[in-house]
Design an enzyme around this catalytic site. Structure first.
Site, mmCIF file in Angstrom:
data_model
loop_
_atom_site.group_PDB
_atom_site.id
_atom_site.type_symbol
_atom_site.label_atom_id
_atom_site.label_comp_id
_atom_site.label_asym_id
_atom_site.label_seq_id
_atom_site.Cartn_x
_atom_site.Cartn_y
_atom_site.Cartn_z
ATOM 1 N N HIS A 79 -4.145 4.279 -2.695
ATOM 2 C CA HIS A 79 -3.251 5.220 -2.184
ATOM 3 C C HIS A 79 -2.633 4.248 -0.725
ATOM 4 O O HIS A 79 -3.377 3.239 -0.554
ATOM 5 C CB HIS A 79 -4.076 6.341 -1.210
ATOM 6 C CG HIS A 79 -5.131 5.903 -0.667
ATOM 7 N ND1 HIS A 79 -6.419 5.620 -1.138
ATOM 8 C CD2 HIS A 79 -5.499 5.906 0.751
ATOM 9 C CE1 HIS A 79 -7.116 5.572 -0.402
ATOM 10 N NE2 HIS A 79 -6.912 5.563 0.953
ATOM 11 N N CYS A 104 -10.881 6.631 7.716
ATOM 12 C CA CYS A 104 -10.296 5.398 6.954
ATOM 13 C C CYS A 104 -8.839 5.163 7.369
ATOM 14 O O CYS A 104 -8.173 5.912 8.073
ATOM 15 C CB CYS A 104 -9.927 5.480 5.266
ATOM 16 S SG CYS A 104 -9.033 6.830 4.669
#
Length: 713
Positions: A66, A219
């Protein structure tokens, strides 16, 4: 709202390449081919860059590459079920189910929450089983839409084949999707959906019953791993019988853990690849810190480590101010500007300290080797000789000049670093360049650290406000690297040069003159005030103000003007007292301290000797009304003695380890010893008056009674 995934974005049972880079390239091309990305090269570069930070393969044969990219026009999901698995960094083998998430740089919150839900669904075995069993691209789209709560009605689903194995499995998914993806809605912890996830009679649940842990996951992109790690930890905690609450600091927003929940926790888990926001909320708690991916791969191991640290009095603990206030924690609302400015200043101070420590110690070493006069002749030494040709100078003078000059240059960055990182705290990276420029102007005008603070705030606020308007894509890409730094620098540095710098420099010159003239009672009073500040919150904002005041002025010290070094010595001595006093009190008056506090006291000896005031935080967190006043009294006594006797320090940190660069070291040690004795005596007296020994005895008996209760299998 546009569809996140369509049949055109699904690839079933195709060979897309032998390595993950090739597969990502094929999936990125699919995004571009369907008109959802402007250019393939930019999207592919951003996706590979994200993959290189941390592999996105997770257990179960799944990968979830991603990225955020300016090349993406709308949030997009691409799903591939590979004909042949590809190594993706997971410990259990290659991945054959791949979801590629492509999000625009400024994706809206609604889409980000849906992407987070998808990541969490991939932690559920029945959802993944449905994907493996699906027979068509349309069926994959239906399964994903159902998981995201975007599926059609039951009647519509049945008309398109909802009775297949894939859609039947997926039907259970939406009901169990945890809605804690940052929208602020309360939701129960997710439950394991497979029979093998339930705890068995031999599991560790009873052993850990009653244990409480809090966790933070985050993250770099905040889209996938943040939420997957949260669910991995939650599922594992359920199996182990541990009460675990998770704060997901992701792109979809986040709701902060309640302060009461944090206070009741036995330990903290940080599964993060980025800095934890407001980490000081967890001050004093034992913790485990690992990359976010470990929360997905090894959640049980992380929980076991956290529980072990909770029972270990010598385990590392989160540093910070005891009981750090978090005004927005209970409501989850936006912080006020007062709080944001305070935190930005603290950010600047924390980044400034290494410059002070390195520069101050190097200068001190130069003085030790070549004598105090090296400050006046260092430039002549370095320009008139080399190590191979010393000329009229000695080797000691040359080495001393090198060390002094390195330290002096490092100290010259003190104000620019302070200003630059204050601006960073307010506006992130676009604020750094304007902040450093404003700090250099403050140096040039003689405005000192006060000018640096003002310049950093001006630069940060300007950069923040310039970033607020929504602009066209072609202009938006220029803002953070060209336009914002340019305009914010003109505003902040220009305002300092034209208006504010002169008055601030005049005030700093007056303050320096006052400090230089302090003797007798006035010096004693200043030392007492600095000592009070150092003991008031043990590494918190007030403590940091006193330390910054001392450290920032250290560069102005000369042989004739030792006032800055006297202030530095008083601050260091007073900051050593609280942990040393708690170590002493918990050793000689054990009945007033729990077993855990007595163990913490053993570590506090070394922490105090090293000038780490935070070593007293566990004691202050447990009993602030006795520990903090005692620390303030002892700190005031220490600071007053140090200033009154003319103790100096050429170094900004180090405790007893910098005695060689302390002027009048015997009085320095005497001030610390007297302050330690005073603080220990006061805290023991306050605990005696308050009946603390009775509560400690009751707690000890309760623990012994609990240990005597037989356990059953």
């Amino acid at each position: 709202m546009s569809e996140l995934i369509t049949p055109d974005l699904v690839s079933l049972d195709q060979d897309l390449g032998a390595d993950k880079e090739t597969v990502i390239g094929r999936l990125a091309a699919l995004v571009q081919r369907t008109g959802r990305a402007e250019q393939l090269d930019g999207l592919l570069a951003d996706a590979i860059a994200r993959e290189n930070k941390t592999a996105t393969g997770i257990p179960g044969g799944i990968a979830i590459p991603h990225c955020r990219s300016t090349a993406v026009l709308e949030p997009t999901l691409v799903m591939a079920r590979l004909a042949q698995g590809v190594p993706w960094g997971a410990k259990d083998g290659p991945a054959d189910i791949v979801f590629f998430i492509a999000a625009p740089e400024g994706a809206d919150q609604t889409h980000l929450k849906l992407l987070a839900k998808l990541a969490r669904s991939l932690m559920k075995k029945d959802f993944v089983a449905a994907l493996r069993a699906a027979r068509s691209e349309q069926e994959i789209v239906q399964i994903v839409d159902d998981a995201l709560g975007l599926g059609r009605t039951a009647e519509g689903a049945s008309a398109t084949g909802a009775g297949t194995a894939g859609s039947t499995s997926a039907a259970a998914v939406p009901a169990s999707v945890d809605s804690r993806s940052g929208d602020g809605d309360a939701a129960p912890a997710p439950t394991a959906q497979t029979p093998d996830a339930a705890p068995t009679s031999g599991d560790s649940g009873p052993q850990h019953a009653g244990k409480k842990i809090v966790a933070v996951t985050a993250c770099p992109t905040g889209i996938a791993h943040t939420y997957m790690a949260a669910d991995g930890l939650t599922y594992a905690a359920e199996e182990m019988g541990v009460d675990l609450q998770v704060e997901t600091q992701g792109s979809a927003g986040f709701t902060k853990l309640d302060p009461a929940t944090i206070a009741a926790a036995d330990a903290v888990i940080f599964a993060t690849d980025v800095d934890v926001r407001d980490r000081s909320r967890f001050a004093g708690k034992p913790f485990v810190a690992s990359p976010v991916k470990r929360g997905i791969d090894e959640p049980k191991v992380m929980i076991e480590e956290a529980l072990a640290n909770a029972g270990n009095p010598n385990a590392k603990r989160v540093q910070g101010a005891a009981g750090a206030a978090d005004e927005a924690a209970s409501s989850g609302g936006r912080e006020g500007w007062g709080t944001r400015i305070r935190k930005a200043v603290m950010t600047g101070v924390s980044y400034m300290i290494p410059f002070v420590a390195a520069g101050g110690l190097l200068m001190a070493f130069g003085f030790m080797i070549a004598g105090a006069d090296i400050a006046n002749v260092a430039d002549d030494v370095l320009t008139g000789s080399t190590i191979w040709n010393l000329g009229e100078f000695t080797l000691a003078q040359y080495i001393g000049a090198v060390l002094f000059k390195m330290g002096n240059l490092a100290m010259s960055l003190l104000v620019p670093a302070l200003a630059g990182y204050i601006a960073y705290g307010l506006a992130d990276r676009p604020g750094i360049a304007p902040g450093f420029a404003a700090g250099l102007v403050a140096n040039f005008m003689g405005a000192g650290f006060l000018g640096g603070i003002v310049g950093g705030l001006l630069a940060g606020l300007a950069a923040y406000w310039l970033a607020q308007p929504r602009l066209p894509r072609w202009l938006g890409s220029l803002m953070p690297v060209v336009i914002i730094p340019l305009l914010a620098t003109i505003f902040a540095a220009g305002l300092l040069l034209l208006v504010l710098g002169g008055p601030i420099a005049t005030f700093m010159a007056w303050l320096t003159e006052v400090l230089n003239g302090m003797t007798g009672a006035s010096a004693l009073a200043l030392g007492a005030i600095l000592g009070l500040m150092m003991g008031s919150d043990l590494g918190g904002p007030i403590n940091k103000v006193a330390y910054t005041f001392a450290a920032a002025g250290l560069g102005a010290a000369t042989v004739a003007n030792t006032a800055p070094q006297e202030i530095m010595a008083a601050v260091i001595a007073a900051g050593m007292v609280p942990p040393l006093a708690m170590a002493l009190a918990s050793t000689v008056a054990k009945r007033y301290f729990t077993v855990a506090e007595q163990e913490n006291g053993k570590a506090a000896w070394l922490l105090g000797a090293s000038f780490i005031s935070e070593g007293a935080i566990p004691f202050a967190a447990a009993d602030p009304l006795r520990v903090l006043p005692a620390s303030m009294i002892g700190g005031a006594v220490t600071g007053a003695i140090s200033m009154a006797t003319g103790v100096t320090s050429a170094a900004p940190h180090g405790g007893v380890w910098i005695l060689p660069v302390i002027g009048n070291p015997l009085m320095f040690l005497l001030a610390v010893v007297v302050g330690t004795l005073v603080t220990a005596a006061v805290v023991v007296a306050l605990k005696h008056v308050g009946g603390a020994h009775g509560r400690v005895a009751d707690a000890t008996r309760s623990r012994e009674d609990a240990a005597a209760v037989p356990t059953t299998a």
